[in-house]
Design a protein around this motif. Sequence first.
Motif, PDB file in Angstrom:
ATOM      1  N   SER A   9      -9.613   0.099  -5.557  1.00 24.23           N
ATOM      2  CA  SER A   9      -9.162  -0.645  -6.745  1.00 24.23           C
ATOM      3  C   SER A   9      -7.974  -1.553  -6.428  1.00 24.23           C
ATOM      4  O   SER A   9      -7.545  -2.332  -7.280  1.00 24.23           O
ATOM      5  CB  SER A   9      -8.786   0.324  -7.871  1.00 24.23           C
ATOM      6  OG  SER A   9      -7.538   0.959  -7.566  1.00 24.23           O
ATOM      7  N   ASP A  10      -7.429  -1.433  -5.212  1.00 24.05           N
ATOM      8  CA  ASP A  10      -6.272  -2.222  -4.768  1.00 24.05           C
ATOM      9  C   ASP A  10      -5.025  -1.985  -5.622  1.00 24.05           C
ATOM     10  O   ASP A  10      -4.197  -2.874  -5.788  1.00 24.05           O
ATOM     11  CB  ASP A  10      -6.601  -3.718  -4.708  1.00 24.05           C
ATOM     12  CG  ASP A  10      -7.186  -4.128  -3.365  1.00 24.05           C
ATOM     13  OD1 ASP A  10      -7.139  -3.325  -2.414  1.00 24.05           O
ATOM     14  OD2 ASP A  10      -7.672  -5.271  -3.270  1.00 24.05           O
ATOM     15  N   THR A  11      -4.886  -0.774  -6.173  1.00 23.84           N
ATOM     16  CA  THR A  11      -3.702  -0.459  -6.975  1.00 23.84           C
ATOM     17  C   THR A  11      -2.793   0.568  -6.303  1.00 23.84           C
ATOM     18  O   THR A  11      -1.730   0.883  -6.829  1.00 23.84           O
ATOM     19  CB  THR A  11      -4.129   0.102  -8.354  1.00 23.84           C
ATOM     20  OG1 THR A  11      -4.899   1.290  -8.145  1.00 23.84           O
ATOM     21  CG2 THR A  11      -4.931  -0.930  -9.141  1.00 23.84           C
ATOM     22  N   THR A  12      -3.211   1.109  -5.146  1.00 21.28           N
ATOM     23  CA  THR A  12      -2.446   2.173  -4.500  1.00 21.28           C
ATOM     24  C   THR A  12      -1.534   1.674  -3.390  1.00 21.28           C
ATOM     25  O   THR A  12      -0.650   2.401  -2.942  1.00 21.28           O
ATOM     26  CB  THR A  12      -3.390   3.224  -3.879  1.00 21.28           C
ATOM     27  OG1 THR A  12      -4.115   2.617  -2.794  1.00 21.28           O
ATOM     28  CG2 THR A  12      -4.357   3.782  -4.907  1.00 21.28           C
ATOM     29  N   GLY A  13      -1.780   0.461  -2.910  1.00 20.32           N
ATOM     30  CA  GLY A  13      -1.029  -0.062  -1.776  1.00 20.32           C
ATOM     31  C   GLY A  13      -1.524   0.442  -0.438  1.00 20.32           C
ATOM     32  O   GLY A  13      -1.006   0.041   0.602  1.00 20.32           O
ATOM     33  N   HIS A  14      -2.531   1.321  -0.431  1.00 23.36           N
ATOM     34  CA  HIS A  14      -3.025   1.902   0.822  1.00 23.36           C
ATOM     35  C   HIS A  14      -3.967   0.961   1.572  1.00 23.36           C
ATOM     36  O   HIS A  14      -4.634   0.128   0.981  1.00 23.36           O
ATOM     37  CB  HIS A  14      -3.771   3.210   0.554  1.00 23.36           C
ATOM     38  CG  HIS A  14      -2.869   4.348   0.237  1.00 23.36           C
ATOM     39  ND1 HIS A  14      -2.018   4.904   1.154  1.00 23.36           N
ATOM     40  CD2 HIS A  14      -2.674   5.042  -0.916  1.00 23.36           C
ATOM     41  CE1 HIS A  14      -1.342   5.895   0.596  1.00 23.36           C
ATOM     42  NE2 HIS A  14      -1.716   5.987  -0.670  1.00 23.36           N
TER      43      HIS A  14
END
Length: 178
Positions: free
Chosen positions: A50-55
């Motif tokens: 989702s590209d919301t974790t920064g991982h």
Amino acid sequence: MNEEYELATFAGGCFWCMVKPFDEQPGIKSIISGYTGGHVENPTYEQVCSDTTGHYEAVQITYDPKVFPYEKLLEIFWQQIDPTDPTGQFHDRGHSYRTAIFYHNPTQKELAEESKKALEESGRFNKPIVTPILPAKPFYPAEEYHQYYYKKNPAHYERYHIGSGRAGFIQKHWGNNK
């Protein structure tokens, strides 16, 4: 971890494609697909995508540096990625598919910087090398079905490796198709 082993962590786009090149090399104890570099503890694949974790999707390699030196790991890493693409790898776009070298100690940082500089100076690519060299952060193993995907699902893996554009890029720039 056994004292003679060290860790190396690389983000090279889809982690499925980052296991096979390192697997079954002498001195490689294990390769774990997972997530690192972000701010969410124990993220799921769906959260990372989702590209919301920064991982980043990454692999963490446990290896014996006396048998397989870090410099050799770096060499293999560079030959699996497009180090000039800051927005993802091949058909995979987004933060989680970007490239990075995560160093675990000052020697790894120095060797990674030297290898990046050598690649920049080689003239192999006509754009700047943008792969960052970052301090290692907590690493979270991915779900079991992602581990050694190329062995569990060889036909799908090969279609993906070719269809994503990775295989052709490696062949064009390195003359091999690992």
